[in-house]
Design a protein around this motif. Structure first.
Motif, mmCIF file in Angstrom:
data_model
loop_
_atom_site.group_PDB
_atom_site.id
_atom_site.type_symbol
_atom_site.label_atom_id
_atom_site.label_comp_id
_atom_site.label_asym_id
_atom_site.label_seq_id
_atom_site.Cartn_x
_atom_site.Cartn_y
_atom_site.Cartn_z
ATOM 1 N N THR A 34 68.279 51.744 29.377
ATOM 2 C CA THR A 34 67.780 52.564 30.467
ATOM 3 C C THR A 34 67.473 51.732 31.701
ATOM 4 O O THR A 34 67.581 52.217 32.808
ATOM 5 C CB THR A 34 66.493 53.281 30.046
ATOM 6 N N ALA A 35 67.068 50.522 31.503
ATOM 7 C CA ALA A 35 66.705 49.677 32.639
ATOM 8 C C ALA A 35 66.683 48.256 32.144
ATOM 9 O O ALA A 35 66.812 48.009 30.953
ATOM 10 C CB ALA A 35 65.332 50.070 33.177
ATOM 11 N N GLN A 36 66.497 47.336 33.054
ATOM 12 C CA GLN A 36 66.465 45.938 32.653
ATOM 13 C C GLN A 36 65.053 45.405 32.680
ATOM 14 O O GLN A 36 64.262 45.751 33.550
ATOM 15 C CB GLN A 36 67.319 45.101 33.611
ATOM 16 N N ARG A 37 64.788 44.560 31.718
ATOM 17 C CA ARG A 37 63.510 43.862 31.700
ATOM 18 C C ARG A 37 63.674 42.559 32.462
ATOM 19 O O ARG A 37 64.641 41.829 32.264
ATOM 20 C CB ARG A 37 63.103 43.572 30.255
ATOM 21 N N ARG A 38 62.729 42.303 33.304
ATOM 22 C CA ARG A 38 62.738 41.064 34.063
ATOM 23 C C ARG A 38 62.147 39.966 33.185
ATOM 24 O O ARG A 38 61.163 40.181 32.493
ATOM 25 C CB ARG A 38 61.856 41.286 35.287
ATOM 26 N N MET A 39 62.770 38.795 33.192
ATOM 27 C CA MET A 39 62.230 37.676 32.427
ATOM 28 C C MET A 39 61.413 36.802 33.380
ATOM 29 O O MET A 39 61.921 36.360 34.408
ATOM 30 C CB MET A 39 63.357 36.853 31.798
ATOM 31 N N LEU A 40 60.163 36.590 33.042
ATOM 32 C CA LEU A 40 59.294 35.774 33.893
ATOM 33 C C LEU A 40 59.241 34.351 33.344
ATOM 34 O O LEU A 40 59.106 34.151 32.139
ATOM 35 C CB LEU A 40 57.878 36.371 33.912
ATOM 36 N N ASN A 41 59.374 33.392 34.235
ATOM 37 C CA ASN A 41 59.290 31.983 33.847
ATOM 38 C C ASN A 41 57.931 31.460 34.289
ATOM 39 O O ASN A 41 57.700 31.237 35.476
ATOM 40 C CB ASN A 41 60.409 31.186 34.524
ATOM 41 N N VAL A 42 57.043 31.314 33.331
ATOM 42 C CA VAL A 42 55.674 30.918 33.658
ATOM 43 C C VAL A 42 55.316 29.637 32.911
ATOM 44 O O VAL A 42 55.914 29.320 31.885
ATOM 45 C CB VAL A 42 54.673 32.042 33.317
ATOM 46 N N PRO A 43 54.331 28.905 33.428
ATOM 47 C CA PRO A 43 53.930 27.659 32.754
ATOM 48 C C PRO A 43 53.341 27.934 31.373
ATOM 49 O O PRO A 43 52.875 29.040 31.092
ATOM 50 C CB PRO A 43 52.866 27.078 33.692
ATOM 51 N N GLU A 44 53.372 26.920 30.532
ATOM 52 C CA GLU A 44 52.843 27.054 29.175
ATOM 53 C C GLU A 44 51.869 25.928 28.872
ATOM 54 O O GLU A 44 51.937 24.856 29.463
ATOM 55 C CB GLU A 44 53.991 27.020 28.166
ATOM 56 N N LEU A 45 50.990 26.198 27.921
ATOM 57 C CA LEU A 45 50.113 25.163 27.379
ATOM 58 C C LEU A 45 50.746 24.692 26.085
ATOM 59 O O LEU A 45 51.183 25.524 25.287
ATOM 60 C CB LEU A 45 48.739 25.732 27.027
ATOM 61 N N GLY A 95 51.585 24.096 22.498
ATOM 62 C CA GLY A 95 51.084 24.726 21.275
ATOM 63 C C GLY A 95 50.780 26.204 21.398
ATOM 64 O O GLY A 95 50.373 26.836 20.422
ATOM 65 N N TYR A 96 50.958 26.772 22.591
ATOM 66 C CA TYR A 96 50.640 28.191 22.793
ATOM 67 C C TYR A 96 51.800 28.911 23.471
ATOM 68 O O TYR A 96 52.624 28.278 24.124
ATOM 69 C CB TYR A 96 49.387 28.340 23.667
ATOM 70 N N VAL A 97 51.821 30.239 23.302
ATOM 71 C CA VAL A 97 52.766 31.039 24.080
ATOM 72 C C VAL A 97 51.987 31.700 25.211
ATOM 73 O O VAL A 97 50.824 32.068 25.037
ATOM 74 C CB VAL A 97 53.468 32.136 23.232
ATOM 75 N N THR A 98 52.629 31.808 26.366
ATOM 76 C CA THR A 98 51.974 32.438 27.511
ATOM 77 C C THR A 98 52.280 33.926 27.489
ATOM 78 O O THR A 98 53.444 34.328 27.622
ATOM 79 C CB THR A 98 52.482 31.817 28.826
ATOM 80 N N LEU A 99 51.246 34.744 27.317
ATOM 81 C CA LEU A 99 51.429 36.194 27.347
ATOM 82 C C LEU A 99 51.089 36.695 28.747
ATOM 83 O O LEU A 99 50.043 36.347 29.307
ATOM 84 C CB LEU A 99 50.541 36.871 26.292
ATOM 85 N N LYS A 100 52.001 37.498 29.296
ATOM 86 C CA LYS A 100 51.829 38.041 30.637
ATOM 87 C C LYS A 100 51.179 39.420 30.500
ATOM 88 O O LYS A 100 51.763 40.298 29.860
ATOM 89 C CB LYS A 100 53.184 38.152 31.351
ATOM 90 N N CYS A 101 50.000 39.576 31.102
ATOM 91 C CA CYS A 101 49.182 40.754 30.770
ATOM 92 C C CYS A 101 48.572 41.425 32.008
ATOM 93 O O CYS A 101 48.286 40.772 33.002
ATOM 94 C CB CYS A 101 48.016 40.348 29.868
ATOM 95 N N ASP A 102 48.364 42.736 31.872
ATOM 96 C CA ASP A 102 47.643 43.507 32.887
ATOM 97 C C ASP A 102 46.607 44.355 32.148
ATOM 98 O O ASP A 102 46.967 45.270 31.403
ATOM 99 C CB ASP A 102 48.629 44.392 33.674
ATOM 100 N N PHE A 103 45.338 44.040 32.375
ATOM 101 C CA PHE A 103 44.250 44.685 31.630
ATOM 102 C C PHE A 103 43.472 45.680 32.476
ATOM 103 O O PHE A 103 42.286 45.911 32.225
ATOM 104 C CB PHE A 103 43.284 43.624 31.081
ATOM 105 N N ALA A 163 48.123 32.228 24.019
ATOM 106 C CA ALA A 163 47.823 32.692 22.665
ATOM 107 C C ALA A 163 48.605 31.881 21.642
ATOM 108 O O ALA A 163 49.650 31.310 21.942
ATOM 109 C CB ALA A 163 48.176 34.176 22.539
ATOM 110 N N LYS A 164 48.065 31.837 20.409
ATOM 111 C CA LYS A 164 48.776 31.109 19.355
ATOM 112 C C LYS A 164 50.078 31.812 19.011
ATOM 113 O O LYS A 164 51.069 31.172 18.683
ATOM 114 C CB LYS A 164 47.884 30.991 18.121
ATOM 115 N N GLU A 165 50.071 33.136 19.056
ATOM 116 C CA GLU A 165 51.270 33.918 18.746
ATOM 117 C C GLU A 165 51.288 35.146 19.651
ATOM 118 O O GLU A 165 50.277 35.508 20.230
ATOM 119 C CB GLU A 165 51.222 34.429 17.293
ATOM 120 N N ARG A 166 52.450 35.797 19.679
ATOM 121 C CA ARG A 166 52.552 37.009 20.486
ATOM 122 C C ARG A 166 52.141 38.212 19.635
ATOM 123 O O ARG A 166 52.962 39.022 19.222
ATOM 124 C CB ARG A 166 53.993 37.176 20.986
#
Ligand code: ZN
Length: 359
Positions: A19-30, A32-40, A236-239
């Motif tokens: 239906t549409a395309q997901r944009r892939m964001l390239n963000v920095p990482e720590l 041992g962790y995965v960077t979760l992109k969030c809107d709370f 986060a340690k995991e997604r």
């Protein structure tokens, strides 16, 4: 014939699901962790927003997010003449869509009071109906009984704080003393509050950044003014929902807004190093060296204050590279820079040292 039918069915299903395309964001990482992109912080028709809850999930997926919370106001339902009051409605409606899009959906509500205490989001709650109470502290107590992460929203919002300067009132200090406040919005909608970095650091709270979107996200944060919505990066340690929650209580967060990153010093340095890589000198004329500086993230890195014999300023573009010409002495001593768009406090930015890689 059967094969052809199968092929046609597959093609039809394909067109139905793409239906549409997901944009892939390239963000920095720590490490041992995965960077979760969030809107709370987002609204729907179930409070003062203008969209149906499932739209928030589609928007989040297209914007490349991993986790969201729909946080309709507990105390404010301007559409109630047309839309029934149900504090769990947005979550119930969006839940299966979130599962279909692999988006982590956090159940949340916005507690909506005059300043002080102002507006606070209760995240990771299970029973938003229990937040319907007059006594503010009893509301937070009920949220805490459900394991809530409490976020103080837009503390410098001019409707509640006319000079735009966030300040802690006794009620906020009381929440902190009880362990009932866990994060503060440094960035909300289109504004940010520099002092929140210090407030979070001094009180061991997570720094947060959210859209507080009420309309359609692509209209409220439109190109070219906005290349992406403001968001909280969670390390986060995991997604997973549980890892996300753990990371937030451990305050492993940063805020990405515009071309800027707001992050505590201990995270800012490794985040920078995760995306900026210097190559070995590819030219050396005995006086000057040249080497490449590559940025693998979507965030341009704006360096200033360079030493004598090196560029005074350097902007390494998002997903781009610059060639650095510098005195040969920098083969053995690092070049010190300030990173003007990585904010570590109300009046401090990240300091880094750059050296060409060894041959
Ligand atoms: Zn809100």
């Amino acid at each position: 014939m059967k094969q052809r039918l199968l092929l046609i069915t597959a093609l039809l299903l394909g067109t139905l699901t793409i239906t549409a395309q997901r944009r892939m964001l390239n963000v920095p990482e720590l490490p041992g962790y995965v960077t979760l992109k969030c809107d709370f912080h987002m609204h729907t028709v179930f409070s003062d927003g203008n969209v149906w809850p499932t739209q928030r999930i589609g928007e989040a997926w297209r914007d490349g997010l991993d986790a969201v919370s729909i946080t309709d106001h507990v105390e404010y339902q301007p559409h109630k003449q047309y839309v029934p009051i149900d504090h769990s409605a947005a979550w119930k409606i969006a839940r299966s869509t979130a599962a279909d899009y692999n988006i982590i959906l956090v159940k949340g509500s916005e507690i909506t009071r005059k300043m002080p205490p102002g507006h606070l989001n209760a995240l990771f709650i299970t029973e938003p109906d229990s937040l319907v109470k007059d006594d503010f502290l009893k509301v937070i107590e009920a949220a805490m009984a459900q394991g809530a992460f409490i976020q103080w929203n837009h503390p410098g919002w001019k409707s509640q704080q006319p000079d735009g300067i966030p300040r802690m009132y006794d009620i906020h200090r009381e929440l902190i003393a009880k362990g009932w406040l866990h994060g503060i919005e440094y960035y909300n909608d289109v504004e940010f509050y520099p002092l929140v970095m210090d407030m979070c650091r001094d009180n061991k709270l997570a720094v947060m950044g959210n859209s507080d979107v009420h309309g359609i996200i692509s209209e409220e944060f439109a190109d070219p003014e906005y290349s992406h919505r403001p968001m909280t990066l969670v390390f986060a340690k995991e997604r997973t929902h549980e890892s996300l929650r753990e990371a937030m209580f451990e305050r492993r967060t940063a805020v990405w807004y515009g071309d800027n990153l707001a992050a505590f010093e201990e995270f800012a340095a490794p985040l920078f190093r995760s995306v900026i890589k210097a190559g070995a000198p590819f030219k050396d004329d005995g006086k000057t060296i040249k080497f490449e500086l590559v940025n693998s993230s979507d965030i341009p890195m704006k360096l200033s204050g360079g030493p004598d014999g090196a560029p005074a300023t350097l902007t390494v573009p998002a997903r781009g590279m610059v060639i650095v010409s510098a005195d040969r002495k920098f083969l053995s001593e690092p070049m010190a820079y300030s990173v003007d768009n990585i904010i570590t406090g109300s009046d401090s930015v990240l300091k880094v040292q750059i050296s060409p890689a060894k041959k």
